[in-house]
Enzyme design. Structure first.
Site, mmCIF file in Angstrom:
data_model
loop_
_atom_site.group_PDB
_atom_site.id
_atom_site.type_symbol
_atom_site.label_atom_id
_atom_site.label_comp_id
_atom_site.label_asym_id
_atom_site.label_seq_id
_atom_site.Cartn_x
_atom_site.Cartn_y
_atom_site.Cartn_z
ATOM 1 N N GLY A 27 0.814 -1.219 0.000
ATOM 2 C CA GLY A 27 0.000 0.000 0.000
ATOM 3 C C GLY A 27 0.843 1.262 0.000
ATOM 4 O O GLY A 27 0.446 2.275 0.585
ATOM 5 N N GLY A 30 -0.615 4.776 -0.809
ATOM 6 C CA GLY A 30 -1.667 5.354 0.041
ATOM 7 C C GLY A 30 -1.118 6.394 1.009
ATOM 8 O O GLY A 30 0.091 6.635 1.066
ATOM 9 N N LEU A 31 -2.023 6.986 1.769
ATOM 10 C CA LEU A 31 -1.644 8.019 2.742
ATOM 11 C C LEU A 31 -0.575 7.496 3.705
ATOM 12 O O LEU A 31 0.473 8.113 3.888
ATOM 13 C CB LEU A 31 -2.903 8.459 3.515
ATOM 14 C CG LEU A 31 -2.713 9.405 4.694
ATOM 15 C CD1 LEU A 31 -2.217 10.765 4.231
ATOM 16 C CD2 LEU A 31 -4.031 9.571 5.463
ATOM 17 N N VAL A 32 -0.830 6.347 4.330
ATOM 18 C CA VAL A 32 0.095 5.829 5.337
ATOM 19 C C VAL A 32 1.312 5.187 4.679
ATOM 20 O O VAL A 32 2.456 5.444 5.072
ATOM 21 C CB VAL A 32 -0.606 4.793 6.247
ATOM 22 C CG1 VAL A 32 0.359 4.261 7.295
ATOM 23 C CG2 VAL A 32 -1.814 5.406 6.906
ATOM 24 N N GLY A 33 1.071 4.357 3.672
ATOM 25 C CA GLY A 33 2.182 3.643 3.030
ATOM 26 C C GLY A 33 3.207 4.594 2.438
ATOM 27 O O GLY A 33 4.417 4.359 2.545
ATOM 28 N N SER A 124 -7.119 0.421 13.333
ATOM 29 C CA SER A 124 -7.797 1.716 13.386
ATOM 30 C C SER A 124 -8.441 1.867 14.759
ATOM 31 O O SER A 124 -8.807 0.869 15.387
ATOM 32 C CB SER A 124 -8.883 1.721 12.323
ATOM 33 O OG SER A 124 -9.850 2.696 12.621
ATOM 34 N N SER A 125 -8.637 3.116 15.181
ATOM 35 C CA SER A 125 -9.282 3.321 16.484
ATOM 36 C C SER A 125 -10.767 2.958 16.442
ATOM 37 O O SER A 125 -11.395 2.839 17.492
ATOM 38 C CB SER A 125 -9.097 4.769 16.943
ATOM 39 O OG SER A 125 -9.673 5.657 16.015
ATOM 40 N N CYS A 126 -11.338 2.729 15.243
ATOM 41 C CA CYS A 126 -12.763 2.376 15.195
ATOM 42 C C CYS A 126 -13.017 0.926 15.577
ATOM 43 O O CYS A 126 -14.155 0.487 15.605
ATOM 44 C CB CYS A 126 -13.363 2.693 13.832
ATOM 45 S SG CYS A 126 -12.777 1.600 12.552
ATOM 46 N N TYR A 153 -15.827 -2.241 8.436
ATOM 47 C CA TYR A 153 -14.387 -1.997 8.399
ATOM 48 C C TYR A 153 -13.763 -2.440 9.740
ATOM 49 O O TYR A 153 -12.728 -3.102 9.762
ATOM 50 C CB TYR A 153 -14.173 -0.498 8.165
ATOM 51 C CG TYR A 153 -12.758 -0.027 8.215
ATOM 52 C CD1 TYR A 153 -11.908 -0.217 7.135
ATOM 53 C CD2 TYR A 153 -12.271 0.651 9.337
ATOM 54 C CE1 TYR A 153 -10.602 0.241 7.165
ATOM 55 C CE2 TYR A 153 -10.967 1.110 9.374
ATOM 56 C CZ TYR A 153 -10.134 0.904 8.289
ATOM 57 O OH TYR A 153 -8.840 1.358 8.323
ATOM 58 N N LYS A 157 -10.801 -5.233 10.599
ATOM 59 C CA LYS A 157 -9.562 -4.891 11.310
ATOM 60 C C LYS A 157 -9.403 -5.734 12.584
ATOM 61 O O LYS A 157 -8.297 -6.136 12.929
ATOM 62 C CB LYS A 157 -9.539 -3.397 11.649
ATOM 63 C CG LYS A 157 -9.361 -2.507 10.424
ATOM 64 C CD LYS A 157 -7.988 -2.713 9.798
ATOM 65 C CE LYS A 157 -7.702 -1.806 8.638
ATOM 66 N NZ LYS A 157 -6.418 -2.113 7.990
ATOM 67 N N PRO A 180 -3.836 3.117 14.823
ATOM 68 C CA PRO A 180 -3.757 4.569 14.705
ATOM 69 C C PRO A 180 -5.097 5.247 14.921
ATOM 70 O O PRO A 180 -6.147 4.687 14.605
ATOM 71 C CB PRO A 180 -3.290 4.794 13.262
ATOM 72 C CG PRO A 180 -3.490 3.517 12.546
ATOM 73 C CD PRO A 180 -3.680 2.428 13.539
ATOM 74 N N ASN A 182 -7.365 8.841 13.938
ATOM 75 C CA ASN A 182 -7.631 9.453 12.621
ATOM 76 C C ASN A 182 -6.355 10.089 12.093
ATOM 77 O O ASN A 182 -5.746 10.901 12.785
ATOM 78 C CB ASN A 182 -8.687 10.558 12.747
ATOM 79 C CG ASN A 182 -10.030 10.032 13.189
ATOM 80 O OD1 ASN A 182 -10.100 9.145 14.040
ATOM 81 N ND2 ASN A 182 -11.089 10.548 12.626
ATOM 82 N N ASP A 286 -23.433 11.953 12.866
ATOM 83 C CA ASP A 286 -22.313 12.362 13.725
ATOM 84 C C ASP A 286 -21.298 11.232 13.876
ATOM 85 O O ASP A 286 -20.134 11.473 14.177
ATOM 86 C CB ASP A 286 -22.823 12.696 15.136
ATOM 87 C CG ASP A 286 -23.165 14.168 15.285
ATOM 88 O OD1 ASP A 286 -22.728 14.976 14.432
ATOM 89 O OD2 ASP A 286 -23.866 14.494 16.258
HETATM 90 P P1 GDP Z 1 -15.378 8.948 11.527
HETATM 91 O O1 GDP Z 1 -14.267 9.414 12.432
HETATM 92 O O2 GDP Z 1 -15.320 7.499 11.199
HETATM 93 O O3 GDP Z 1 -16.732 9.358 12.072
HETATM 94 O O4 GDP Z 1 -15.169 9.616 10.105
HETATM 95 P P2 GDP Z 1 -15.114 11.074 9.471
HETATM 96 O O5 GDP Z 1 -13.750 11.628 9.552
HETATM 97 O O6 GDP Z 1 -15.689 10.923 8.091
HETATM 98 O O7 GDP Z 1 -16.114 11.980 10.294
HETATM 99 C C1 GDP Z 1 -15.804 12.495 11.556
HETATM 100 C C2 GDP Z 1 -16.870 13.499 11.998
HETATM 101 O O8 GDP Z 1 -16.759 14.683 11.197
HETATM 102 C C3 GDP Z 1 -18.306 13.018 11.853
HETATM 103 O O9 GDP Z 1 -19.034 13.488 12.981
HETATM 104 C C4 GDP Z 1 -18.771 13.728 10.583
HETATM 105 O O10 GDP Z 1 -20.171 13.908 10.518
HETATM 106 C C5 GDP Z 1 -18.043 15.070 10.738
HETATM 107 N N1 GDP Z 1 -17.916 15.854 9.503
HETATM 108 C C6 GDP Z 1 -18.198 17.174 9.392
HETATM 109 N N2 GDP Z 1 -18.052 17.610 8.144
HETATM 110 C C7 GDP Z 1 -17.614 16.537 7.418
HETATM 111 C C8 GDP Z 1 -17.269 16.384 6.050
HETATM 112 O O11 GDP Z 1 -17.336 17.301 5.228
HETATM 113 N N3 GDP Z 1 -16.831 15.140 5.667
HETATM 114 C C9 GDP Z 1 -16.733 14.117 6.570
HETATM 115 N N4 GDP Z 1 -16.273 12.924 6.134
HETATM 116 N N5 GDP Z 1 -17.085 14.233 7.861
HETATM 117 C C10 GDP Z 1 -17.527 15.441 8.288
#
Ligand code: GDP
Length: 329
Positions: A27, A30-33, A124-126, A153, A157, A180, A182, A286
């Site tokens: 990878g 990609g961003l990390v690789g 991932s932290s998710c 996802y 993981k 990691p 985000n 959210d």
């Molecule tokens: P998550 O960390 O898996 O929830 O992924 P995201 O980075 O896509 O979203 C993080 C938070 O940012 C969520 O609460 C989204 O609703 C909010 N958010 C606000 N504006 C945006 C946007 O333009 N794009 C994305 N991807 N998320 C957004």
């Protein structure tokens, strides 16, 4: 430049990650690789094996097996994954679970089968439960239900972590798993449909500034909290832990501090120089309310992040300005 605490160059016998070790970064586009590749080169590792998607389809077990049989990398860094933001994860669950399971199974199994001495799996932290206590400790894994928008996802993981632990337990294979938070930085995905929040906001504020718009729309309520780690810090941690960590326990990689999405939007607005308002579109999800990693274990191992968020946003915006013509849109 990141200066990890207590970092010392390795002696050849201390770890498979020697200066001449053959290292496969899966990878690397990609961003990390790509950040890991930059970091390895900067630290003087020269024997890198890299394959584009066209040269090696990581979804294809037979192709991956043939590659490992021929190349026999000693160290494998698995930075290959199908990743995406909240909208992409929620919309393509089958692709996210399938591609990630296939790629990681193919890499972990063949790395072991063909004699790799170290594998680094990036999660991932998710993977942590939606309502895990904050900050999230490594032992919170599998203690509750996942956040539904990215559970596909996350399940892939989690399977990768368990695969590494199982291969270590049964075969003595030195596979480690890093989680990691985000990530963001140069090489990020700025596509508004599939990106994560930080690059999405850079693009939205930039385009609003150019258009002279009065407001930018931020998804959700602005109250969820997220932690952001610059990918160059992540790459430094990956190389450091590849060299210095060997255990089945997962390791969180983060900064240990978070911001609300509103605060993040204000930071990006200031970095971009947009003077209008923020609007919140509460019809958008959210996601999980908070995702902050406990980094006690990481700090104990001797590594700390060093790129402050405001500075990382500024340099990522500079990168965006220089590369916006090349993006996948
Ligand atoms: P998550 O960390 O898996 O929830 O992924 P995201 O980075 O896509 O979203 C993080 C938070 O940012 C969520 O609460 C989204 O609703 C909010 N958010 C606000 N504006 C945006 C946007 O333009 N794009 C994305 N991807 N998320 C957004």
């Amino acid at each position: 430049m990141n200066t990890p605490i207590g970092y010392e160059p390795l002696t050849p016998h201390a770890s498979p990650l020697t200066a001449t070790a053959k290292i496969f970064v899966a990878g690397h586009r990609g961003l990390v690789g790509s950040a890991v590749e930059r970091r390895l080169r900067a630290e003087g590792y020269t024997n890198l094996v890299l394959r584009t998607r066209k040269e090696l389809d990581l979804l294809d077990y037979a192709a991956v097996a043939a590659f490992f049989e021929r190349e026999r990398p000693e160290v494998v860094i698995d930075a290959a994954a199908r990743v995406g933001g909240i909208h992409a994860n929620n919309t393509y669950p089958a692709d996210f679970i399938r591609d990630n399971l296939f790629v990681q199974n193919n890499l972990i199994d063949n790395a072991w089968r063909f004699g790799a001495r170290k594998l680094v799996f990036l999660g991932s932290s998710c993977i942590y439960p939606k309502h895990a206590p904050q900050p999230m400790k490594e032992e919170h894994l599998l203690t509750g239900p996942l956040e539904p928008t990215n559970e596909w996802y996350a399940i892939a993981k989690i399977a990768g972590i368990k695969m590494c632990q199982a291969y270590r337990k049964q075969h003595g294979f030195d596979a480690i798993s890093l989680m990691p938070t985000n990530l963001y930085g140069p090489g990020d995905n700025f596509n508004l449909e599939s990106s994560h929040v930080l690059p999405a906001l850079i693009r939205k504020f930039h385009e609003a500034k150019l258009a002279g718009a009065s407001a930018v729309t931020v998804w959700g309520t602005g109250t969820p909290r997220r932690e952001f780690l610059h990918v160059d810090d992540m790459a430094a941690a990956t190389v450091f832990l590849a060299a210095n960590y060997s255990d089945s326990e997962i390791v969180n990689v983060g900064v240990g501090e978070d911001v609300s999405i509103r605060e993040l939007a204000e930071l990006v607005r200031d970095a971009v120089g947009f003077t209008g308002e923020l609007e919140f579109d509460t019809t958008k999800p959210d996601g999980t309310p908070r995702k902050l990693l406990d980094v006690t274990r990481l700090h104990g191992l001797g590594w700390k992040a060093s790129i402050p968020l405001a500075e990382g946003i500024r340099s990522t915006y500079d990168w965006f300005l220089q590369h916006q013509a090349d993006f996948r849109t």
